[in-house]
Design an enzyme around this catalytic site. Structure first.
Site, mmCIF file in Angstrom:
data_model
loop_
_atom_site.group_PDB
_atom_site.id
_atom_site.type_symbol
_atom_site.label_atom_id
_atom_site.label_comp_id
_atom_site.label_asym_id
_atom_site.label_seq_id
_atom_site.Cartn_x
_atom_site.Cartn_y
_atom_site.Cartn_z
ATOM 1 N N ARG A 39 0.759 -1.162 -0.431
ATOM 2 C CA ARG A 39 -0.011 -0.022 -0.270
ATOM 3 C C ARG A 39 0.833 1.047 0.069
ATOM 4 O O ARG A 39 1.768 1.386 1.010
ATOM 5 C CB ARG A 39 -0.574 -0.179 0.916
ATOM 6 C CG ARG A 39 -1.717 1.303 1.168
ATOM 7 C CD ARG A 39 -2.747 0.839 2.119
ATOM 8 N NE ARG A 39 -3.820 1.716 2.530
ATOM 9 C CZ ARG A 39 -3.496 3.080 3.213
ATOM 10 N NH1 ARG A 39 -2.668 3.282 4.016
ATOM 11 N NH2 ARG A 39 -4.872 4.001 3.481
ATOM 12 N N SER A 108 -12.704 -2.525 -0.339
ATOM 13 C CA SER A 108 -12.741 -2.489 0.759
ATOM 14 C C SER A 108 -14.182 -1.407 0.675
ATOM 15 O O SER A 108 -14.880 -1.007 -0.225
ATOM 16 C CB SER A 108 -11.429 -0.863 0.896
ATOM 17 O OG SER A 108 -10.521 -1.499 1.350
ATOM 18 N N LYS A 137 -4.947 5.975 8.400
ATOM 19 C CA LYS A 137 -5.741 5.816 6.516
ATOM 20 C C LYS A 137 -6.213 7.900 6.772
ATOM 21 O O LYS A 137 -6.599 7.713 7.728
ATOM 22 C CB LYS A 137 -6.960 5.445 6.654
ATOM 23 C CG LYS A 137 -7.703 5.091 5.511
ATOM 24 C CD LYS A 137 -8.884 4.550 5.234
ATOM 25 C CE LYS A 137 -9.503 4.951 4.562
ATOM 26 N NZ LYS A 137 -10.836 3.724 3.350
HETATM 27 N N1 TZP Z 1 -8.491 1.122 5.767
HETATM 28 C C1 TZP Z 1 -9.351 1.184 6.744
HETATM 29 S S1 TZP Z 1 -8.638 1.005 7.963
HETATM 30 C C2 TZP Z 1 -7.076 1.967 7.143
HETATM 31 C C3 TZP Z 1 -7.655 1.068 6.029
HETATM 32 C C4 TZP Z 1 -6.482 1.224 5.080
HETATM 33 C C5 TZP Z 1 -6.293 1.843 7.763
HETATM 34 C C6 TZP Z 1 -5.743 0.629 8.659
HETATM 35 O O1 TZP Z 1 -4.171 0.578 9.817
HETATM 36 P P1 TZP Z 1 -4.162 -0.169 11.263
HETATM 37 O O2 TZP Z 1 -2.699 0.568 11.381
HETATM 38 O O3 TZP Z 1 -4.340 -1.175 10.963
HETATM 39 O O4 TZP Z 1 -5.593 0.428 11.597
#
Ligand code: TZP
Ligand code: MG
Length: 206
Positions: A39, A108, A137
């Site tokens: 990502r 998603s 995010k």
């Molecule tokens: N989509 C929803 S939450 C997120 C994404 C890409 C981030 C998840 O990262 P983390 O650090 O595990 O909360």
């Protein structure tokens, strides 16, 4: 389905980990990962292509699957194992046309309605989140919570389901209990650069 969804689904982040995607992949593989998403929200497509190319080369040599976040073009050009799409990316049906039947396509969703819609799309798994508060995010959707995760599981039958957002060692078991097949994790896996392999092992032992 042409793959097995891992219980822990690691996602790389070059900013948080302070190391390259290929270095993260190497450490994750060392910890036992066999399915990793790359990502990259800040580098140019050109830079992402280059770093994904190195990561994929390493992964191929170790029989590890690589999923590219957002970029169908990069996934196609590098013959990655698949792509992970968000609500505003190319539609799964378009990505499927481009990448073919064997590609792994993840999608998603952020609420029950989106999740129910998603199971009619040509995807291999759906993700729902953020389950908990996340700092990873930018502009995250509203927190979904465990109760709605349970409802998503009920509403989507046995469709492969990945939970994401704020998952850590303390709440991981709850996420599985609420019905997730897999937990996608960024910060609690990779933000301590020296502990990536160890963390993967620890998370996957739960
Ligand atoms: N989509 C929803 S939450 C997120 C994404 C890409 C981030 C998840 O990262 P983390 O650090 O595990 O909360
Ligand atoms: Mg996206």
């Amino acid at each position: 389905m042409n793959f097995e969804l891992p219980k822990i689904y690691p996602i790389t982040d070059a900013l948080l980990s302070k190391i390259s995607h290929v270095e993260q992949v190497e450490k994750l593989i060392k910890g036992g990962a066999s399915f990793i998403q790359l990502r990259e929200k800040y580098a140019s497509p050109q830079e992402f292509y280059k770093s994904a190319e190195s990561a994929l080369k390493l992964a191929r040599a170790r029989d590890v699957k690589i999923i590219i976040n957002d970029r169908v073009d990069i996934a196609l050009a590098l013959k990655a194992d698949g792509v992970h799409l968000g609500q505003d990316d190319l539609l799964p049906a378009e990505a499927r046309k481009i990448l073919g039947g064997k590609a792994i396509i993840g999608f998603s969703t952020h609420n029950i309605e989106q999740a129910v819609t998603a199971i009619r799309f040509p995807i291999d798994y759906l993700a729902i989140g953020p389950i908990f508060t996340t700092g990873t995010k930018e502009n995250p959707d509203a927190v979904v919570g465990l109760e709605d995760l349970r409802k998503v599981r009920e509403a989507t039958g046995n469709f492969p389901l990945v939970a994401i957002g704020g998952i850590n060692l303390e709440n991981l078991r709850e996420v599985y209990k609420a019905g997730a097949d897999s937990a996608a994790i960024i910060s609690s896996l990779i933000s301590d650069t020296g502990k990536i392999s160890e963390n993967y092992k620890l998370f996957s032992s739960l």
